[in-house]
Design a protein around this motif. Structure first.
Motif, mmCIF file in Angstrom:
data_model
loop_
_atom_site.group_PDB
_atom_site.id
_atom_site.type_symbol
_atom_site.label_atom_id
_atom_site.label_comp_id
_atom_site.label_asym_id
_atom_site.label_seq_id
_atom_site.Cartn_x
_atom_site.Cartn_y
_atom_site.Cartn_z
ATOM 1 N N PHE A 178 0.820 -1.211 0.000
ATOM 2 C CA PHE A 178 0.000 0.000 0.000
ATOM 3 C C PHE A 178 0.860 1.269 0.000
ATOM 4 C CE2 PHE A 178 -2.676 3.320 1.734
ATOM 5 C CZ PHE A 178 -3.924 3.084 1.184
ATOM 6 N N SER A 179 1.725 1.409 1.001
ATOM 7 C CA SER A 179 2.527 2.638 1.067
ATOM 8 C C SER A 179 3.632 2.633 0.013
ATOM 9 C CB SER A 179 3.125 2.816 2.460
ATOM 10 O OG SER A 179 3.919 1.702 2.791
ATOM 11 N N SER A 180 4.105 1.429 -0.340
ATOM 12 C CA SER A 180 5.145 1.334 -1.367
ATOM 13 C C SER A 180 4.663 1.914 -2.694
ATOM 14 C CB SER A 180 5.554 -0.132 -1.549
ATOM 15 O OG SER A 180 6.417 -0.270 -2.638
ATOM 16 N N ALA A 181 3.392 1.659 -3.013
ATOM 17 C CA ALA A 181 2.853 2.133 -4.290
ATOM 18 C C ALA A 181 2.883 3.664 -4.359
ATOM 19 C CB ALA A 181 1.432 1.619 -4.484
ATOM 20 N N PHE A 182 2.623 4.324 -3.228
ATOM 21 C CA PHE A 182 2.675 5.791 -3.226
ATOM 22 C C PHE A 182 4.102 6.272 -3.480
ATOM 23 C CE2 PHE A 182 -1.348 5.050 -1.174
ATOM 24 C CZ PHE A 182 -2.134 6.106 -1.620
ATOM 25 N N LYS A 183 5.076 5.614 -2.845
ATOM 26 C CA LYS A 183 6.470 5.996 -3.050
ATOM 27 C C LYS A 183 6.853 5.791 -4.519
ATOM 28 C CE LYS A 183 7.554 4.711 1.665
ATOM 29 N NZ LYS A 183 7.949 3.575 2.518
ATOM 30 N N THR A 184 6.373 4.683 -5.093
ATOM 31 C CA THR A 184 6.681 4.406 -6.495
ATOM 32 C C THR A 184 6.158 5.510 -7.392
ATOM 33 O OG1 THR A 184 6.596 2.040 -6.079
ATOM 34 C CG2 THR A 184 6.360 2.737 -8.363
ATOM 35 N N MET A 185 4.969 6.025 -7.080
ATOM 36 C CA MET A 185 4.399 7.091 -7.897
ATOM 37 C C MET A 185 5.036 8.446 -7.580
ATOM 38 S SD MET A 185 2.464 5.276 -9.741
ATOM 39 C CE MET A 185 1.701 6.486 -10.795
ATOM 40 N N GLY A 186 5.997 8.447 -6.691
ATOM 41 C CA GLY A 186 6.693 9.689 -6.364
ATOM 42 C C GLY A 186 5.994 10.510 -5.301
ATOM 43 N N VAL A 187 4.924 9.954 -4.736
ATOM 44 C CA VAL A 187 4.187 10.677 -3.694
ATOM 45 C C VAL A 187 4.850 10.396 -2.352
ATOM 46 C CG1 VAL A 187 1.926 11.023 -2.618
ATOM 47 C CG2 VAL A 187 2.087 10.429 -5.039
ATOM 48 N N SER A 188 5.724 11.293 -1.929
ATOM 49 C CA SER A 188 6.473 11.058 -0.698
ATOM 50 C C SER A 188 6.877 12.384 -0.089
ATOM 51 C CB SER A 188 7.712 10.221 -1.025
ATOM 52 O OG SER A 188 8.609 10.227 0.046
ATOM 53 N N HIS A 189 6.660 12.519 1.189
ATOM 54 C CA HIS A 189 7.064 13.733 1.893
ATOM 55 C C HIS A 189 7.139 13.414 3.374
ATOM 56 C CE1 HIS A 189 6.993 17.867 3.424
ATOM 57 N NE2 HIS A 189 7.445 18.197 2.241
ATOM 58 N N LYS A 190 8.126 14.012 4.021
ATOM 59 C CA LYS A 190 8.303 13.773 5.460
ATOM 60 C C LYS A 190 7.004 13.948 6.233
ATOM 61 C CE LYS A 190 12.001 16.461 6.415
ATOM 62 N NZ LYS A 190 12.802 16.563 5.205
ATOM 63 N N SER A 191 6.190 14.934 5.810
ATOM 64 C CA SER A 191 5.002 15.252 6.598
ATOM 65 C C SER A 191 3.908 14.203 6.453
ATOM 66 C CB SER A 191 4.473 16.624 6.207
ATOM 67 O OG SER A 191 4.114 16.616 4.840
ATOM 68 N N TYR A 192 3.668 13.713 5.225
ATOM 69 C CA TYR A 192 2.521 12.808 5.094
ATOM 70 C C TYR A 192 2.864 11.342 4.838
ATOM 71 C CZ TYR A 192 3.133 13.875 0.082
ATOM 72 O OH TYR A 192 3.653 14.049 -1.164
ATOM 73 N N THR A 193 4.118 11.014 4.489
ATOM 74 C CA THR A 193 4.444 9.602 4.261
ATOM 75 C C THR A 193 4.185 8.723 5.499
ATOM 76 O OG1 THR A 193 5.919 10.047 2.425
ATOM 77 C CG2 THR A 193 6.297 7.990 3.612
ATOM 78 N N PRO A 194 4.512 9.199 6.704
ATOM 79 C CA PRO A 194 4.173 8.360 7.870
ATOM 80 C C PRO A 194 2.670 8.105 7.985
ATOM 81 C CG PRO A 194 5.729 10.079 8.500
ATOM 82 C CD PRO A 194 5.298 10.381 7.094
ATOM 83 N N LEU A 195 1.851 9.090 7.573
ATOM 84 C CA LEU A 195 0.401 8.897 7.615
ATOM 85 C C LEU A 195 -0.037 7.845 6.595
ATOM 86 C CD1 LEU A 195 -0.925 12.568 7.975
ATOM 87 C CD2 LEU A 195 -0.793 10.780 9.716
ATOM 88 N N ILE A 196 0.535 7.919 5.384
ATOM 89 C CA ILE A 196 0.199 6.925 4.353
ATOM 90 C C ILE A 196 0.591 5.537 4.844
ATOM 91 C CG2 ILE A 196 0.705 6.123 1.996
ATOM 92 C CD1 ILE A 196 1.046 8.992 1.146
ATOM 93 N N GLU A 197 1.758 5.457 5.491
ATOM 94 C CA GLU A 197 2.197 4.147 5.994
ATOM 95 C C GLU A 197 1.214 3.604 7.025
ATOM 96 O OE1 GLU A 197 6.236 4.951 7.152
ATOM 97 O OE2 GLU A 197 6.985 4.589 5.116
ATOM 98 N N LYS A 198 0.783 4.472 7.938
ATOM 99 C CA LYS A 198 -0.171 4.025 8.964
ATOM 100 C C LYS A 198 -1.496 3.619 8.319
ATOM 101 C CE LYS A 198 1.663 6.322 13.044
ATOM 102 N NZ LYS A 198 2.342 7.570 12.599
#
Ligand code: HEM
Ligand code: SF4
Ligand code: FES
Lengths: 223, 256
Positions: A178-198
């Motif tokens: 789930f969270s890996s797919a966001f990183k793959t699409m380049g959607v990553s930021h210190k502020s919200y990546t932990p939220l996507i992971e959760k």
């Protein structure tokens, strides 16, 4: 532009996009399945009516074609990537401790995917094929009785186990995916990546759990 | 300390290698891992350490021995650069190990990093990725502009600097189950794409570097994160996401 078709990153974008679409599909599918918790004749008719809607509504049909295409793309792309990744290390380490640097699910997406694929095939032949091409009886309201097929299938403890185990595999697949797919699409930021992971961890527990409870519930209440 | 070493020995690129066992003694906890290998090699040369198959001293890469050149590539006890975090092999100390321990020592394993001899691999694939776009073109006609003349947001300068600390050691590739070079390549892409000097070649850079990375035969990233955990410079996985974003953007907007 050709970089969006042939490159390693393109294969990853497709993997992530189809994977995330399938996550959406899971939500819709589960929402429909929850109707199986409604008891009695009322629940039966409501579920069968819903099944009819799902096989005849034109928008749903388009969505189901996109879903099939996504599964197909995801599987083929997954195989291509996994084979290429194996080739990139022709000789393995004599002694390796990957558990020191990464989680198990992230290293076994192909294995988990294969279990899911085997499940999808079993699942389609159990229900979808019967609904589409089988000759099923009708219920008291005149709808094809898919509800009866489901109730019958989950009398079998083997089926219940297969379903529950497969949901565990989907849960593990999405725990990392789930969270890996966001990183793959380049959607990553210190502020919200932990939220996507959760959110990914929650999704990978709640959705498969919802699916798995249905066969368990049917088994326990009908036998 | 007395140790049992199991070391990968391979005469040359074409020969078949094997793990060979050596016994070393008189190792002190404050020796670096490379100094321990030096002791092994001296023992092999003097005949004090038994080298049954007559392989001779173990060939290994090293240069600075202070964690900045990235040469000392060794896969130690199942991890690149051994059990320590944020250290290279030359910065790893024997106090991390215990007396009587068996230590496995292997070269980086990746199709794109062929073995030259023993623990030495050919990492020129990284050089070719840099050559493909890991640079900025500057006018050197005599009126070169001072780099500090351009205003750069502090956050960007910091992120670019963090990415620039990559020493090109290849531990990321060695750690990755897919032998992917994404962490290295993304660090080099990110470092320049964050700075105004990198702007003119921004799209071309990421497209060319990814193309070269693919041609070298590295695998594909699965975001396992193993690379970043093992990286001696703690290069963040965020660089990979940044490169994914840069590549998507470049392919959608570049006129090429
Ligand atoms: C319910 C069905 C499925 C869902 C929701 C799903 C979802 C996902 C997601 C979100 C990812 C992460 C993509 C990324 O890292 O960018 C992923 C990766 C993967 N999936 Fe699935 N998947 C499903 C079924 C399958 C099946 C049937 C296979 C069979 C081959 C499969 C094989 C893989 C592989 C090999 C990866 C890792 C690719 C890589 O990054 O190296 N998946 N999946
Ligand atoms: S990213 Fe880290 S592990 Fe990879 S080459 Fe650079 S310094 Fe080494
Ligand atoms: S020898 Fe230079 S980093 Fe280890």
């Amino acid at each position: 532009m050709s970089g969006l078709i042939k490159s390693s990153l393109a294969k990853k974008y497709w993997m992530a996009a189809t994977g995330l679409f399938l996550c959406l599909f899971l939500v819709g599918h589960l929402a429909g399945n929850l109707q199986l918790f409604i008891p009695g004749e009322e629940g039966k008719i409501q579920f069968n009516e819903y099944a009819k809607f799902m096989t005849t509504n034109p928008i749903v049909r388009v969505l189901s074609i996109v879903t099939f295409a996504s599964v197909l793309f995801h599987v083929i792309d997954g195989i291509i990537l996994t084979v290429a990744n194996k080739k990139a290390r022709p000789q393995n380490y004599a002694y390796s401790k990957p558990s020191k640097n990464s989680i198990w699910t992230s290293r076994n997406m192909g294995v988990l995917g294969t279990i899911i694929l085997a499940f999808i095939i079993t699942h389609l032949s159990n229900f979808w094929y019967k609904m589409k091409f089988g000759s099923l009886p009708v219920d008291s309201a005149g709808y094809t009785d898919l509800h009866g097929v489901v109730m019958e299938a989950f009398q079998s403890p083997i089926y219940v186990i297969i379903y529950v185990v497969s949901m565990v595999a989907i849960g593990f697949h999405l725990w990392h995916g789930f969270s890996s797919a966001f990183k793959t699409m380049g959607v990553s930021h210190k502020s919200y990546t932990p939220l996507i992971e959760k959110a990914g961890y929650a999704f990978s527990v709640i959705i498969p759990l919802g699916f798995a409870l249905i066969p368990i519930y049917v088994f326990l209440t009908n036998s | 300390m007395n140790l049992t070493l199991k070391v990968w020995r391979q005469q040359n690129a074409d020969s078949k290698g094997e793990m060979v066992t050596y016994k070393v003694s008189d190792i002190t906890p404050d020796m670096s891992f490379l100094e321990m290998i030096d002791v092994l090699n001296e023992g092999i040369l003097s005949g004090d350490i038994e080298d049954k198959q007559n392989y001779g001293p173990v060939a290994f890469d090293h240069d600075c021995r202070e964690g900045i050149c990235g040469m000392c590539s060794m896969y130690i006890n199942g991890e690149p650069h051994g059990p320590g975090r944020a250290v290279t092999t030359c910065q790893l100390h024997m106090r991390e190990f215990s007396d009587g321990e068996t230590i496995y020592i292997e070269p980086w394993r990746a199709k794109a990093f062929p073995i030259i001899k023993d623990l030495v691999t050919d990492r020129s694939a990284f050089d070719r990725i840099i050559q493909a776009g890991g640079y900025v073109s500057v006018n050197t006609s005599g009126n070169t502009q001072d780099a500090n003349a351009l205003p750069i947001p502090k956050e960007n300068a910091d992120a670019a600097f963090d990415a620039a600390t990559c020493i090109g050691c290849g531990a990321c590739v060695a750690a990755c189950k897919n032998s992917s070079a994404m962490l290295f390549t993304s660090a080099k892409v990110a470092q320049l794409s964050l700075l105004p000097q990198g702007e003119p070649e921004r799209e071309k850079r990421v497209m060319d570097m990814v193309k070269q990375m693919d041609e070298e035969g590295f695998g594909n990233c699965t975001n396992t994160g193993a690379c970043s955990v093992e990286c001696p410079k703690e290069i963040s996985l965020e660089n990979i996401a940044r490169m994914n974003r840069e590549f998507l953007r470049a392919n959608l907007t570049s006129s090429k």
